[in-house]
Design an enzyme around this catalytic site. Structure first.
Site, PDB file in Angstrom:
ATOM      1  N   TYR B 290       0.865  -1.190   0.000  1.00  0.00           N
ATOM      2  CA  TYR B 290       0.000   0.000   0.000  1.00  0.00           C
ATOM      3  C   TYR B 290       0.893   1.229   0.000  1.00  0.00           C
ATOM      4  O   TYR B 290       1.745   1.392   0.872  1.00  0.00           O
ATOM      5  CB  TYR B 290      -0.886  -0.024   1.240  1.00  0.00           C
ATOM      6  CG  TYR B 290      -2.104   0.853   1.135  1.00  0.00           C
ATOM      7  CD1 TYR B 290      -3.316   0.320   0.736  1.00  0.00           C
ATOM      8  CD2 TYR B 290      -2.048   2.200   1.458  1.00  0.00           C
ATOM      9  CE1 TYR B 290      -4.451   1.110   0.657  1.00  0.00           C
ATOM     10  CE2 TYR B 290      -3.176   2.992   1.376  1.00  0.00           C
ATOM     11  CZ  TYR B 290      -4.376   2.447   0.979  1.00  0.00           C
ATOM     12  OH  TYR B 290      -5.505   3.218   0.896  1.00  0.00           O
ATOM     13  N   TYR B 340      -5.495   4.640  -7.935  1.00  0.00           N
ATOM     14  CA  TYR B 340      -5.729   4.635  -6.487  1.00  0.00           C
ATOM     15  C   TYR B 340      -7.097   4.055  -6.203  1.00  0.00           C
ATOM     16  O   TYR B 340      -8.112   4.736  -6.270  1.00  0.00           O
ATOM     17  CB  TYR B 340      -5.612   6.055  -5.935  1.00  0.00           C
ATOM     18  CG  TYR B 340      -5.760   6.141  -4.425  1.00  0.00           C
ATOM     19  CD1 TYR B 340      -4.881   5.470  -3.590  1.00  0.00           C
ATOM     20  CD2 TYR B 340      -6.771   6.900  -3.840  1.00  0.00           C
ATOM     21  CE1 TYR B 340      -5.002   5.550  -2.206  1.00  0.00           C
ATOM     22  CE2 TYR B 340      -6.900   6.993  -2.464  1.00  0.00           C
ATOM     23  CZ  TYR B 340      -6.015   6.316  -1.655  1.00  0.00           C
ATOM     24  OH  TYR B 340      -6.135   6.405  -0.293  1.00  0.00           O
TER      25      TYR B 340
END
Lengths: 131, 393
Positions: B290, B340
Site C-alpha cells: 500500500y 488509487y
C-alpha cells in the site's frame, strides 16, 4: 487562519475551559494520569468516567509539517505549521502553531504554549504559539 | 508433516477492473456494477453463481448495500459493507475466504468503487479540509487545519526522518522506481518519465512531503471473486490461492505513541500471515505494498523485514527497486503512478502477477506474493500471502 467551530455534547466541557483560557485534558484520578481530551476510557486500566482537568498549557513539539495552502489575495501562499505537541502532563495533541516567524525554523523539541483564538465563531479555539 | 494445503481456505478466481482515473459523470455504483460483472465473467461464472457480496465504498462513501439490487442478486447468503479504510480490501478477501471455507457462501465478490473526483475540483480537496465537519472534535481539528491526510502523513514521515536520518531523496527513489513500473502498465494513469530531479522539484504539499510523494486520486472500481480451492480448479483463470493472512490495527489516531511514524501494523500482520502460509519472507517473489505515500512504502518495507528498522532509506536508494532491481515491488506502478483504488491497487496487481498475466512487467518468478493494506494514518493494517499453488511443502 483559524476556522470556526461549534460544541457538541462530547466537547462542551473542553470549550468551557477554552473560554477561560485553559486547555482541558482528561484525567484518571485513580492513577493520577492525564489523557488526551478525546479519551473515553483509560486504556491502561479500563477506567471510564474520566474527569476533565486543566493543563498548564505547556508543551513541546513532537513532529511538525509546513502545509502549503492556497495562494491568498496578496499573492502569497498560505503556510500552516501543523504539529503534534506533547503536554508536560504527558498527552499528545494535533494542532496548529500560530505566529511562527519562519516556518523553516520550527524544530522538534521546541517549547510551545497553548493560546486561545477568539473569532466570529461560537467557540474559542485553542492553538499553540512558540514560547 | 501436515500438508500446507490445509492453509488454503479461499481462492481468487476472478478480477474485474473498470477504467480508472479522471473518468467523470459516472457514479460509484455504476463503476461497481461494471467491475463485479467483469470479475464474474473473468472467472467464467454467471452473476447467478454469486451468493456472497462484500462492498467497500471509498472516501466519497456513495456505495451501499443497494448494489445488490443494481446487480439483480436475490439469493445472497452473505452480504455486508466493510470499512477498515486502506486495509479493507485485505479484510474483505479474508472474510470472503472464511465465508467460503465455512460454507456460509460458495462464491463471494469483493468490490471497491469510488468516484470522488468531479470536473474542476482539486484532487487534494477530496481528502482534505472540505470533508471536515464544523462541530465537536472534528470541527476543532478542522478549525485548526488538522484535516489533510497528507499533512497527517507528513507528521509521521518527519518523525522517521528525524529519528533515522531518512531523506526526501530516498522517498524520491520510490516514486521514480514505481514510475518505471507504471510505464510498463497500460492501466497506469501516470506513464511519463520521472527523474529524481523531477521529484525534488515538485511542489511541497505538506513538508516534508512533495506532490510526487503522494498517491493519485482516481474514480473507478475493482472487484475480485473468491471461492473454494476445489471449485477454482474448474474455472477459467489460473487460481490465486489465499495461503495466509493477518491484520493488525494499532489505532494510533490522536493518541500518544512512541512508535508513531516509526512502526506500522505490518510488524505484526506480516509475520502472522507468513506463519499461516508456512512460507518465509525470503521466498516471496512479488511484493505489492500500500503506497498512499512514498514514506508508507519505506516504513512498510522495514516492518515486513525486507531491511532493518531505520535502514529503509538506504535500502530503497540502493538500486534494489524498479524493473531492473532485485525486489519486485509495486510492479504495476502502485497508487503513486497507476491507480488509487485503496487496497484493491496492490491486490489487483498481485493477482495479475501471480496469474502470470502482467505482460511487459511480468515478474519471472511469481509463485508467491505479499500484499499489504494500510489505512487511517497507520491505524489499520492487513497482509495477504497469495500463491499460484495450493501447497508449498
Amino acid at each position: 487562519m483559524i476556522g470556526q467551530v461549534s460544541r457538541d455534547a462530547a466537547t462542551a466541557d473542553f470549550f468551557d475551559g477554552a473560554r477561560d483560557g485553559v486547555f482541558m485534558l482528561r484525567y484518571n484520578a485513580e492513577s493520577g494520569k492525564y489523557l488526551s481530551p478525546l479519551a473515553v476510557i483509560d486504556p491502561d486500566t479500563g477506567k471510564g468516567g474520566l474527569e476533565w482537568r486543566g493543563s498548564k498549557g505547556e508543551a513541546r513539539i513532537v513532529s511538525h509539517s509546513v502545509a502549503h495552502g492556497k495562494v491568498g489575495k496578496d499573492g502569497q501562499r498560505e503556510l500552516l505549521v501543523i504539529a503534534i505537541v506533547e503536554f508536560d502532563e504527558g498527552p499528545w495533541w494535533w494542532t496548529q502553531i500560530l505566529d511562527v516567524q519562519d516556518p523553516r525554523h520550527v524544530r522538534s523539541g521546541q517549547r510551545v504554549r497553548a493560546a486561545f483564538v477568539k473569532n466570529d465563531g461560537e467557540e474559542v479555539v485553542p492553538v499553540f504559539r512558540p514560547v | 508433516m501436515a500438508s500446507k494445503a490445509s492453509h488454503v481456505r479461499g481462492t481468487i478466481v476472478g478480477l474485474g477492473l473498470t477504467e480508472m482515473g479522471r473518468i467523470y459523470n459516472r457514479t460509484a455504483a455504476d463503476f461497481a456494477a461494471e467491475a463485479v460483472t467483469a470479475a464474474v465473467a473473468d472467472a467464467g461464472l454467471l452473476l447467478k453463481d454469486i451468493d456472497g457480496l462484500l462492498i467497500s465504498a471509498g472516501v466519497s462513501d456513495e456505495l451501499g448495500l443497494r448494489l445488490q439490487n443494481d446487480l439483480g442478486l436475490s439469493a445472497l447468503s452473505f452480504l455486508s459493507k466493510v470499512q477498515a479504510f486502506g486495509s479493507t480490501a485485505g479484510a474483505m478477501v479474508q472474510m470472503a475466504s472464511l465465508a467460503v471455507s465455512s460454507g456460509l457462501a460458495t462464491t463471494v465478490v469483493c468490490v471497491f468503487a469510488d468516484a470522488p473526483l468531479r470536473e474542476g475540483r482539486n484532487a487534494g480537496a477530496v481528502y482534505g479540509a472540505d470533508r471536515a465537519a464544523p462541530m465537536g472534535w472534528q470541527g476543532l481539528l478542522g478549525a485548526t487545519g488538522v484535516t489533510n491526510a497528507t499533512t497527517m502523513y507528513a507528521l509521521a514521515a518527519r518523525r522517521h526522518m528525524e529519528t533515522y536520518g531518512t531523506t526526501s531523496e530516498q522517498f524520491g527513489a520510490i516514486a521514480v522506481a514505481q514510475r518505471e513500473w507504471a510505464k510498463l502498465n497500460p492501466k497506469a494513469q501516470m506513464r511519463d518519465p520521472l527523474t529524481l530531479s523531477d521529484h525534488q522539484a515538485s511542489r511541497w504539499i505538506s513538508e516534508p512531503l512533495r506532490l510526487l510523494d503522494c498517491c493519485l486520486v482516481s474514480n473507478g472500481a475493482v472487484a475480485v471473486v473468491v471461492t473454494t480451492p476445489d471449485r477454482a480448479l474448474h474455472l477459467r483463470q489460473p487460481p490465486v490461492h489465499l495461503l495466509g493472512y493477518g491484520q493488525c490495527h494499532p489505532g494510533l489516531y490522536m493518541r500518544k505513541s512512541e512508535k508513531y511514524g516509526l512502526e506500522t501494523g505490518a510488524r505484526q500482520s506480516g509475520p502472522r500471515a507468513l506463519a499461516m502460509a508456512g512460507v518465509r519472507l525470503s521466498e516471496i517473489d512479488v511484493v505489492e505494498l500500500y503506497d498512499c505515500y512514498t514514506y508508507t512504502v519505506l516504513v512498510s518495507l522495514e516492518d515486513y523485514g525486507f531491511c532493518a528498522k531505520g535502514e529503509g532509506g538506504a535500502f530503497v536508494s540502493s538500486g534494489v527497486l524498479g524493473p531492473l532491481g532485485s525486489l519486485m515491488l509495486n510492479t504495476g506502478g502502485g497508487q503513486l503512478s497507476s491507480y488509487y483504488m485503496w487496497g484493491m491497487t496492490p491486490l489487483s496487481e498481485a493477482v495479475i502477477q501471480v496469474r502470470g498475466q502482467a505482460g511487459d512487467r511480468q515478474s519471472v518468478k511469481h509463485d508467491l506474493a505479499l500484499v499489504s493494506g494500510n489505512g487511517g494514518v497507520l491505524d489499520y493494517h492487513s497482509t495477504l500471502i497469495l500463491g499460484s499453488r495450493a501447497t508449498y511443502v
